[in-house]
Design a protein around this motif. Structure first.
Motif, PDB file in Angstrom:
ATOM      1  N   SER A  54       0.764  -1.264   0.001  1.00  0.00           N
ATOM      2  CA  SER A  54       0.041  -0.007   0.016  1.00  0.00           C
ATOM      3  C   SER A  54       0.743   1.331   0.170  1.00  0.00           C
ATOM      4  O   SER A  54       1.435   1.936   1.069  1.00  0.00           O
ATOM      5  CB  SER A  54      -0.986   0.058   1.082  1.00  0.00           C
ATOM      6  N   ASP A  55       1.144   1.832  -1.079  1.00  0.00           N
ATOM      7  CA  ASP A  55       1.779   2.986  -1.277  1.00  0.00           C
ATOM      8  C   ASP A  55       1.402   3.989  -0.427  1.00  0.00           C
ATOM      9  O   ASP A  55       2.096   4.958   0.035  1.00  0.00           O
ATOM     10  CB  ASP A  55       2.037   3.463  -2.600  1.00  0.00           C
ATOM     11  N   TYR A  56       0.095   4.120  -0.155  1.00  0.00           N
ATOM     12  CA  TYR A  56      -0.649   5.372   0.491  1.00  0.00           C
ATOM     13  C   TYR A  56      -0.151   5.150   1.909  1.00  0.00           C
ATOM     14  O   TYR A  56      -0.272   6.429   2.447  1.00  0.00           O
ATOM     15  CB  TYR A  56      -2.132   5.252   0.101  1.00  0.00           C
ATOM     16  N   PHE A  57       0.388   4.263   2.425  1.00  0.00           N
ATOM     17  CA  PHE A  57       0.647   4.070   3.850  1.00  0.00           C
ATOM     18  C   PHE A  57       1.946   4.605   3.977  1.00  0.00           C
ATOM     19  O   PHE A  57       2.973   3.949   3.692  1.00  0.00           O
ATOM     20  CB  PHE A  57       0.529   2.726   4.421  1.00  0.00           C
ATOM     21  N   ASN A  58       2.104   6.021   4.098  1.00  0.00           N
ATOM     22  CA  ASN A  58       3.404   6.752   4.016  1.00  0.00           C
ATOM     23  C   ASN A  58       3.488   7.927   4.877  1.00  0.00           C
ATOM     24  O   ASN A  58       4.501   8.870   4.639  1.00  0.00           O
ATOM     25  CB  ASN A  58       3.555   6.848   2.493  1.00  0.00           C
ATOM     26  N   THR A  59       2.663   7.986   5.769  1.00  0.00           N
ATOM     27  CA  THR A  59       2.671   9.296   6.502  1.00  0.00           C
ATOM     28  C   THR A  59       3.091   9.045   8.148  1.00  0.00           C
ATOM     29  O   THR A  59       2.245   8.338   8.615  1.00  0.00           O
ATOM     30  CB  THR A  59       1.422  10.022   6.495  1.00  0.00           C
ATOM     31  N   ILE A  60       4.088  10.003   8.500  1.00  0.00           N
ATOM     32  CA  ILE A  60       4.614   9.719   9.961  1.00  0.00           C
ATOM     33  C   ILE A  60       4.232  11.303  10.466  1.00  0.00           C
ATOM     34  O   ILE A  60       5.028  12.191  10.058  1.00  0.00           O
ATOM     35  CB  ILE A  60       5.905   9.552  10.406  1.00  0.00           C
ATOM     36  N   SER A  61       3.181  11.506  11.212  1.00  0.00           N
ATOM     37  CA  SER A  61       2.702  12.987  11.638  1.00  0.00           C
ATOM     38  C   SER A  61       3.277  13.125  13.131  1.00  0.00           C
ATOM     39  O   SER A  61       2.573  12.460  14.030  1.00  0.00           O
ATOM     40  CB  SER A  61       1.097  13.035  11.487  1.00  0.00           C
ATOM     41  N   ALA A  62       4.522  13.610  13.098  1.00  0.00           N
ATOM     42  CA  ALA A  62       5.053  13.928  14.300  1.00  0.00           C
ATOM     43  C   ALA A  62       5.889  15.243  14.321  1.00  0.00           C
ATOM     44  O   ALA A  62       6.537  15.525  13.390  1.00  0.00           O
ATOM     45  CB  ALA A  62       5.815  12.640  14.773  1.00  0.00           C
ATOM     46  N   GLY A  63       5.961  15.919  15.677  1.00  0.00           N
ATOM     47  CA  GLY A  63       6.730  17.026  15.666  1.00  0.00           C
ATOM     48  C   GLY A  63       5.744  18.300  15.831  1.00  0.00           C
ATOM     49  O   GLY A  63       4.895  18.404  15.163  1.00  0.00           O
ATOM     50  N   MET A  64       6.099  19.157  16.817  1.00  0.00           N
ATOM     51  CA  MET A  64       5.024  20.469  16.993  1.00  0.00           C
ATOM     52  C   MET A  64       6.326  21.577  17.420  1.00  0.00           C
ATOM     53  O   MET A  64       7.499  21.354  16.890  1.00  0.00           O
ATOM     54  CB  MET A  64       4.302  20.269  18.488  1.00  0.00           C
ATOM     55  N   SER A  65       5.730  22.800  17.708  1.00  0.00           N
ATOM     56  CA  SER A  65       6.910  23.703  17.626  1.00  0.00           C
ATOM     57  C   SER A  65       7.917  23.460  18.396  1.00  0.00           C
ATOM     58  O   SER A  65       9.090  23.695  18.009  1.00  0.00           O
ATOM     59  CB  SER A  65       5.963  25.050  18.419  1.00  0.00           C
ATOM     60  N   GLY A  66       7.824  22.844  19.380  1.00  0.00           N
ATOM     61  CA  GLY A  66       9.177  22.450  20.519  1.00  0.00           C
ATOM     62  C   GLY A  66       9.947  21.578  19.844  1.00  0.00           C
ATOM     63  O   GLY A  66      11.107  21.486  20.431  1.00  0.00           O
ATOM     64  N   ASP A  67       9.304  20.558  19.038  1.00  0.00           N
ATOM     65  CA  ASP A  67      10.436  19.400  18.898  1.00  0.00           C
ATOM     66  C   ASP A  67      10.411  18.775  17.360  1.00  0.00           C
ATOM     67  O   ASP A  67      10.817  17.636  17.141  1.00  0.00           O
ATOM     68  CB  ASP A  67       9.858  18.048  19.801  1.00  0.00           C
ATOM     69  N   TYR A  68       9.830  19.892  16.498  1.00  0.00           N
ATOM     70  CA  TYR A  68       9.633  19.370  15.129  1.00  0.00           C
ATOM     71  C   TYR A  68      11.114  18.848  14.456  1.00  0.00           C
ATOM     72  O   TYR A  68      11.073  18.158  13.659  1.00  0.00           O
ATOM     73  CB  TYR A  68       9.085  20.232  14.360  1.00  0.00           C
ATOM     74  N   GLU A  69      12.133  19.878  14.879  1.00  0.00           N
ATOM     75  CA  GLU A  69      13.283  19.427  14.034  1.00  0.00           C
ATOM     76  C   GLU A  69      13.734  18.004  14.458  1.00  0.00           C
ATOM     77  O   GLU A  69      14.337  17.195  13.511  1.00  0.00           O
ATOM     78  CB  GLU A  69      14.455  20.446  14.440  1.00  0.00           C
ATOM     79  N   ILE A  70      13.776  17.539  15.802  1.00  0.00           N
ATOM     80  CA  ILE A  70      14.072  16.279  16.241  1.00  0.00           C
ATOM     81  C   ILE A  70      13.121  15.240  15.438  1.00  0.00           C
ATOM     82  O   ILE A  70      13.684  14.130  14.756  1.00  0.00           O
ATOM     83  CB  ILE A  70      13.909  16.044  17.690  1.00  0.00           C
ATOM     84  N   ALA A  71      11.969  15.503  15.462  1.00  0.00           N
ATOM     85  CA  ALA A  71      10.933  14.748  14.771  1.00  0.00           C
ATOM     86  C   ALA A  71      11.216  14.247  13.156  1.00  0.00           C
ATOM     87  O   ALA A  71      11.348  13.228  12.819  1.00  0.00           O
ATOM     88  CB  ALA A  71       9.426  15.201  14.964  1.00  0.00           C
ATOM     89  N   ILE A  72      11.616  15.418  12.716  1.00  0.00           N
ATOM     90  CA  ILE A  72      12.104  15.278  11.365  1.00  0.00           C
ATOM     91  C   ILE A  72      13.307  14.468  11.086  1.00  0.00           C
ATOM     92  O   ILE A  72      13.450  13.344  10.076  1.00  0.00           O
ATOM     93  CB  ILE A  72      12.197  16.495  10.414  1.00  0.00           C
ATOM     94  N   GLU A  73      14.280  14.689  11.948  1.00  0.00           N
ATOM     95  CA  GLU A  73      15.471  13.925  11.973  1.00  0.00           C
ATOM     96  C   GLU A  73      15.119  12.282  12.455  1.00  0.00           C
ATOM     97  O   GLU A  73      15.892  11.710  11.725  1.00  0.00           O
ATOM     98  CB  GLU A  73      16.491  14.276  13.047  1.00  0.00           C
ATOM     99  N   GLU A  74      14.214  12.137  13.002  1.00  0.00           N
ATOM    100  CA  GLU A  74      13.902  10.695  13.208  1.00  0.00           C
ATOM    101  C   GLU A  74      12.651  10.041  12.545  1.00  0.00           C
ATOM    102  O   GLU A  74      12.051   9.049  12.613  1.00  0.00           O
ATOM    103  CB  GLU A  74      13.215  10.607  14.838  1.00  0.00           C
ATOM    104  N   GLY A  75      12.537  10.812  11.199  1.00  0.00           N
ATOM    105  CA  GLY A  75      11.593  10.284  10.216  1.00  0.00           C
ATOM    106  C   GLY A  75      10.456  10.713  10.040  1.00  0.00           C
ATOM    107  O   GLY A  75       9.617  10.464   9.046  1.00  0.00           O
ATOM    108  N   SER A  76       9.892  11.648  10.774  1.00  0.00           N
ATOM    109  CA  SER A  76       8.618  12.302  10.620  1.00  0.00           C
ATOM    110  C   SER A  76       8.378  13.046   9.050  1.00  0.00           C
ATOM    111  O   SER A  76       9.555  13.581   8.599  1.00  0.00           O
ATOM    112  CB  SER A  76       8.478  13.515  11.489  1.00  0.00           C
ATOM    113  N   ASN A  77       7.437  12.840   8.443  1.00  0.00           N
ATOM    114  CA  ASN A  77       7.287  13.480   7.100  1.00  0.00           C
ATOM    115  C   ASN A  77       6.089  14.647   7.303  1.00  0.00           C
ATOM    116  O   ASN A  77       5.504  14.985   6.239  1.00  0.00           O
ATOM    117  CB  ASN A  77       7.164  12.666   5.943  1.00  0.00           C
TER     118      ASN A  77
END
Ligand SMILES: *Cc1c(COP(=O)(O)O)cnc(C)c1O
Length: 219
Positions: free
Chosen positions: A185-208
């Motif tokens: 399922s190509d559509y299963f592709n989203t990791i929603s993670a990271g808010m104002s205080g932590d989005y840079e870390i979230a992206i480094e760890e795979g959030s998109n």
């Protein structure tokens, strides 16, 4: 800094494959329009009444996301108005979303909310319960919902290593669910993670997909 400057500076910091959801809860329509005028089109709300008001008032090409805890009785207000529901934490809620989506002749995209933080107050599935649920196959009988990924919130702490470990765990859970249940399922592709205080870390760890409110709207 202005809302415009805030958005532009976030956009310049995040990789272009990472989607920005501007969290506009409690913010007036004028503030949302200022963000809209920079080209931002995805906005997130966490209360159905506020969503309805803003949906009716603001331009129709806005893509609304629902990020809050959702009562089954309010699903009917949310489903027709949003592109994505981030915060699905039970089978009963999925069933209700499926039912309302069918009434609206749409397939509703949703994320499964995972509980990765240490705080008990946060909602979402824990890893084992979610895997048991997916193994049961109950989700695949719901034809009007499409599970497109996972969402979570890290602990509210200054301990950045703790936050990093939690986002890393979320990515591991995502990878493992993808391999076991959504491999084709190509559509299963989203990791929603990271808010104002932590989005840079979230992206480094795979959030998109990052959900940013106060840094944009100067709260
Ligand atoms: C409010 C909220 C956000 C945004 O938080 P900020 O710290 O203001 O960026 C993100 N996700 C959820 C689920 C929220 O409720």
């Amino acid at each position: 800094m202005s809302i415009k400057q805030n958005i532009n500076s976030i956009i310049s910091l995040i990789p272009k494959e990472v989607k920005l959801v501007a969290i506009s809860k409690t913010k007036p329509c004028e503030a949302i329009m200022e963000a809209y005028d920079t080209g931002q089109r995805i906005f997130g709300e966490n209360r159905h009444k506020e969503l309805i008001e803003k949906f009716d008032t603001l331009p129709k090409d806005i893509k609304w996301h629902f990020i809050g805890s959702l009562q089954r009785t309010n699903v009917k207000y949310v489903v027709p108005r949003v592109e994505l529901i981030h915060s699905v934490d039970s089978h009963n809620l999925l069933k209700e979303i499926d039912k309302e989506a069918a009434k609206n002749s749409k397939v509703m995209d949703v994320l499964l909310e995972l509980h990765i933080a240490q705080e008990m107050s946060k909602s979402g599935w824990d890893r084992a319960t979610l895997i048991e649920y997916l193994k049961s196959g109950a989700h695949s009988e719901l034809k009007n919902v499409r599970i497109v990924g996972v969402m979570s919130m890290a602990s509210y702490t200054y301990d950045t290593e703790q936050i990093r470990a939690e986002f890393r765990e979320l990515k591991q859970i995502f990878d493992s669910i993808k391999e076991q249940f959504f491999a084709d399922s190509d559509y299963f592709n989203t990791i929603s993670a990271g808010m104002s205080g932590d989005y840079e870390i979230a992206i480094e760890e795979g959030s998109n997909m990052v959900r940013i409110g106060s840094t944009i709207f100067n709260a």
